[in-house]
Motif scaffolding. Structure first.
Motif, short mmCIF file in Angstrom:
data_model
loop_
_atom_site.label_atom_id
_atom_site.label_comp_id
_atom_site.label_asym_id
_atom_site.label_seq_id
_atom_site.Cartn_x
_atom_site.Cartn_y
_atom_site.Cartn_z
N TYR A 198 0.97 -1.35 -0.07
CA TYR A 198 0.13 -0.12 -0.14
C TYR A 198 0.99 1.24 0.08
CZ TYR A 198 -2.68 3.86 1.72
OH TYR A 198 -3.20 5.32 2.01
N GLU A 199 0.57 2.23 -0.72
CA GLU A 199 1.50 3.46 -0.82
C GLU A 199 0.50 4.69 -1.24
OE1 GLU A 199 3.80 5.62 -0.48
OE2 GLU A 199 5.22 3.96 -0.75
N CYS A 200 0.98 5.78 -0.32
CA CYS A 200 0.09 7.07 -0.56
C CYS A 200 1.14 7.93 -0.88
CB CYS A 200 -0.53 7.08 1.00
SG CYS A 200 0.68 7.27 2.29
N ARG A 201 2.24 7.89 -1.17
CA ARG A 201 3.06 9.14 -1.48
C ARG A 201 3.60 9.08 -2.95
NH1 ARG A 201 7.51 6.92 2.75
NH2 ARG A 201 7.09 5.41 1.39
N LEU A 202 4.03 8.10 -3.45
CA LEU A 202 4.52 7.93 -4.75
C LEU A 202 4.26 6.61 -5.26
CD1 LEU A 202 8.54 8.18 -4.98
CD2 LEU A 202 6.72 7.49 -2.82
#
Length: 297
Positions: free
Chosen positions: A130-134
């Protein structure tokens, strides 16, 4: 060497608990394996004997000058296509094919504190991110990865940037080489809308993501901007299952990271990931969204 602040696998710890990584460790760059250096030296010697520049060889093997340079300096593992095309372009002596048989991947370009997770990643029987920055490193295009490292603070040298781009591209071979291993990605829509690197970089990134997530063992779900509920507000994470059936996680913050092995904490991380998976767009809707974004550029 991956660096802090450029992607989730940048600041990993090597122990099971939380541990801030001393600044001095960020600056230690691992050396390429002997086999990679030797292969690269052979490529360079044959290229120079043929009177070709790196740009010339890149054109003949259909790779960029940067890739040729990274291979010659032992920073990048050449794939089969590179070996075959370079062999043909440099005289068909058989030297490159023979040298390639002895190559070992090593861990060139990976920070010391991330190597343990990278090894676990290569052996995992499933991997969820899970990624929310890039864009997650396993899905980044080369141009996008370069834009990420160009934004590093402090600034990197050209050599550091090339080593890290090469390492990131090399990591993606685990997806190609392991077609029966499930790879799951949940990524925020805002990540794909951010114009990092400009329109051309964004276009290549979306094309790359759509291509890498097309195989049946890879699942991509996008978390829409208008989502009312969210199961992972504590930040990005990675979860893998080992061949022994053990679940391990990885998370990070500013200038620190940790490998998570505590069973109770892993139950919580898996619960959060599963909750967000139920809240995100399904894979078909996610691909449709990326294709629409691609058409807007």
């Amino acid at each position: 060497m991956d660096v802090v602040g450029v992607e989730g696998e940048a600041a990993g710890a090597v122990s099971a608990g939380a541990r801030a990584v001393p600044v001095g460790e960020w600056e230690r760059e691992p050396h390429p394996s002997d086999s990679l250096r030797t292969f690269g030296a052979v490529v360079q010697a044959l290229r120079e004997h043929a009177g070709l520049s790196r740009v010339d060889l890149g054109a003949r093997v259909q790779y960029s000058k940067h890739t040729v340079e990274s291979v010659e300096l032992g920073r990048r593992m050449p794939d089969e296509a590179f070996v075959e095309r370079a062999e043909e372009a440099l005289g068909n002596t058989g030297a490159l094919r023979k040298a390639a048989r002895h190559l070992t991947r090593g861990e060139a370009g990976l920070a010391a504190w991330f190597r343990r997770w990278a090894r676990l990643e290569r052996e995992a029987v499933s991997l969820c991110t899970y990624e929310c920055r890039l864009v997650p490193g396993l899905l980044q295009s080369e141009a996008y990865a370069r834009a990420v490292f160009d934004n590093s603070i402090p600034l990197l040298t050209d050599e550091q940037t090339e080593a890290q781009v090469a390492a990131r591209m090399e990591r993606q071979t685990i997806m190609r080489d392991r077609p029966t291993v499930p790879f799951g990605f949940i990524v925020e829509e805002s990540v794909f809308r951010r114009g990092l690197g400009g329109a051309q970089v964004q276009t290549s990134m979306l094309d790359h993501v759509l291509a890498l997530t097309a195989p049946r063992n890879v699942t991509l779900q996008v978390v829409p901007l208008e989502l009312e509920f969210h199961g992972c507000l504590d930040g990005p994470m990675r979860i893998l299952e080992s061949p022994e059936g053990r679940r391990l996680g990885y998370s990070e913050g500013q200038q620190n990271g940790r490998l998570i092995s505590d069973p109770k904490e892993m139950i919580l991380l898996c619960r959060r990931y599963d909750t967000l998976r139920s809240q995100a767009l399904n894979p078909r809707e996610s691909r449709d969204l990326l294709e629409r974004l691609r058409g807007e550029l």
